[in-house]
Design a protein around this motif. Sequence first.
Motif, PDB file in Angstrom:
ATOM      1  N   UNK A   1       0.813  -1.215   0.145  1.00 35.25           N
ATOM      2  CA  UNK A   1      -0.085   0.151  -0.029  1.00 35.25           C
ATOM      3  C   UNK A   1       0.933   1.238   0.159  1.00 35.25           C
ATOM      4  N   UNK A   2       0.273   2.456  -0.350  1.00 41.30           N
ATOM      5  CA  UNK A   2       1.147   3.436  -0.538  1.00 41.30           C
ATOM      6  C   UNK A   2       1.976   3.872   0.528  1.00 41.30           C
ATOM      7  N   UNK A   3       1.835   3.800   1.598  1.00 43.20           N
ATOM      8  CA  UNK A   3       2.555   4.205   2.915  1.00 43.20           C
ATOM      9  C   UNK A   3       3.436   3.140   3.538  1.00 43.20           C
ATOM     10  N   UNK A   4       3.568   1.758   2.528  1.00 40.81           N
ATOM     11  CA  UNK A   4       4.396   0.990   3.240  1.00 40.81           C
ATOM     12  C   UNK A   4       5.655   1.369   3.013  1.00 40.81           C
ATOM     13  N   UNK A   5       6.745   1.178   3.943  1.00 35.32           N
ATOM     14  CA  UNK A   5       8.009   1.365   3.996  1.00 35.32           C
ATOM     15  C   UNK A   5       9.031   0.077   4.022  1.00 35.32           C
ATOM     16  N   UNK A   6       9.566  -0.196   3.259  1.00 37.59           N
ATOM     17  CA  UNK A   6      10.264  -1.623   3.248  1.00 37.59           C
ATOM     18  C   UNK A   6      11.580  -1.216   4.458  1.00 37.59           C
ATOM     19  N   UNK A   7      11.909  -0.112   4.442  1.00 42.95           N
ATOM     20  CA  UNK A   7      13.225   0.107   5.547  1.00 42.95           C
ATOM     21  C   UNK A   7      12.500  -0.061   6.813  1.00 42.95           C
ATOM     22  N   UNK A   8      11.397  -0.159   6.827  1.00 43.86           N
ATOM     23  CA  UNK A   8      11.010  -0.269   8.452  1.00 43.86           C
ATOM     24  C   UNK A   8      10.359  -1.704   8.526  1.00 43.86           C
ATOM     25  N   UNK A   9      10.536  -2.797   7.731  1.00 46.45           N
ATOM     26  CA  UNK A   9      10.040  -4.188   7.683  1.00 46.45           C
ATOM     27  C   UNK A   9      11.334  -4.898   8.077  1.00 46.45           C
ATOM     28  N   UNK A  10      11.070  -5.567   9.353  1.00 43.86           N
ATOM     29  CA  UNK A  10      12.162  -6.597   9.620  1.00 43.86           C
ATOM     30  C   UNK A  10      12.529  -7.788   8.901  1.00 43.86           C
ATOM     31  N   UNK A  11      11.559  -7.956   7.895  1.00 49.74           N
ATOM     32  CA  UNK A  11      11.577  -9.203   6.928  1.00 49.74           C
ATOM     33  C   UNK A  11      12.036  -8.688   5.697  1.00 49.74           C
ATOM     34  N   UNK A  12      12.627  -7.400   5.396  1.00 49.63           N
ATOM     35  CA  UNK A  12      13.100  -6.789   4.309  1.00 49.63           C
ATOM     36  C   UNK A  12      14.472  -6.761   4.171  1.00 49.63           C
ATOM     37  N   UNK A  13      15.509  -7.177   3.080  1.00 48.31           N
ATOM     38  CA  UNK A  13      16.741  -6.798   2.634  1.00 48.31           C
ATOM     39  C   UNK A  13      17.140  -5.310   3.067  1.00 48.31           C
ATOM     40  N   UNK A  14      16.112  -4.499   2.704  1.00 44.88           N
ATOM     41  CA  UNK A  14      16.136  -3.030   2.987  1.00 44.88           C
ATOM     42  C   UNK A  14      16.167  -2.523   4.385  1.00 44.88           C
ATOM     43  N   UNK A  15      15.840  -3.302   5.385  1.00 49.27           N
ATOM     44  CA  UNK A  15      15.421  -2.959   6.661  1.00 49.27           C
ATOM     45  C   UNK A  15      16.753  -2.173   7.190  1.00 49.27           C
ATOM     46  N   UNK A  16      16.273  -1.091   7.839  1.00 44.07           N
ATOM     47  CA  UNK A  16      17.284  -0.239   8.404  1.00 44.07           C
ATOM     48  C   UNK A  16      17.011  -0.076  10.064  1.00 44.07           C
ATOM     49  N   UNK A  17      17.998  -0.357  10.846  1.00 43.17           N
ATOM     50  CA  UNK A  17      17.776  -0.442  12.313  1.00 43.17           C
ATOM     51  C   UNK A  17      17.914   0.887  12.806  1.00 43.17           C
ATOM     52  N   UNK A  18      16.877   1.136  13.531  1.00 45.93           N
ATOM     53  CA  UNK A  18      17.006   2.518  14.206  1.00 45.93           C
ATOM     54  C   UNK A  18      17.837   2.452  15.456  1.00 45.93           C
TER      55      UNK A  18
END
Length: 205
Positions: A180-197
């Motif tokens: 969906x339009x607000x999905x952010x893969x950088x905030x998904x723990x299941x994504x290779x693009x995840x960025x740890x806060x």
Amino acid sequence: MCNEVYFNNQYLQDETLIPLFEKALQDTASNKVIFLHLNGSHMPYEIRYPQKYEHFRTKSDLPSKFLSEMNEKEIETANAYDNSILYNDYIISEFIRLLRSSQGLSSLLYFSDHGEEVFDSRHLSGRSLNHLTQSLCRIPFFVWRNEEYLNLNNLSIDVERAYSSEDVIHSMMDMFGISYELKDTCRSIFSDQFKQKNIKLKCSS
């Protein structure tokens, strides 16, 4: 569609949801997401499990470093909490058992909305935003997938990642294969693009 089952005034245990979950699995929809909101281990702990799960009863059952300072009521409270966790494990295992016997892709994501302090870091039980502890902030979070889902190999899994459940909606989208339009893969723990806060907890000791 939501089938609401109210627990608060009836002292029902979470196993009330098991047949409802089984019925939902039998629905013929080709794709489905089922949300289950458990009572879990909310206070008062002693009403969260049936009597047969009263496994922990004595002072010797407790690992608390405050054991020598705890009165009889506090010992009962701590044991009741542990019994509620034991029962919660059973509930989750039943959901997984039903998923194992279902057809097609299936997975389960489980997490708590918060933890409880039960004489681990402080001589107190329950929750207090004025006295945050690790036990209140570190919550269980795990994923189960059946063999068919595992074969997809579509989730990036790294158990060393530090993660905040405030971003769980983005992880759920990856898990369900939804966008969906607000999905952010950088905030998904299941994504290779995840960025740890940089998560820093100011907790009491």
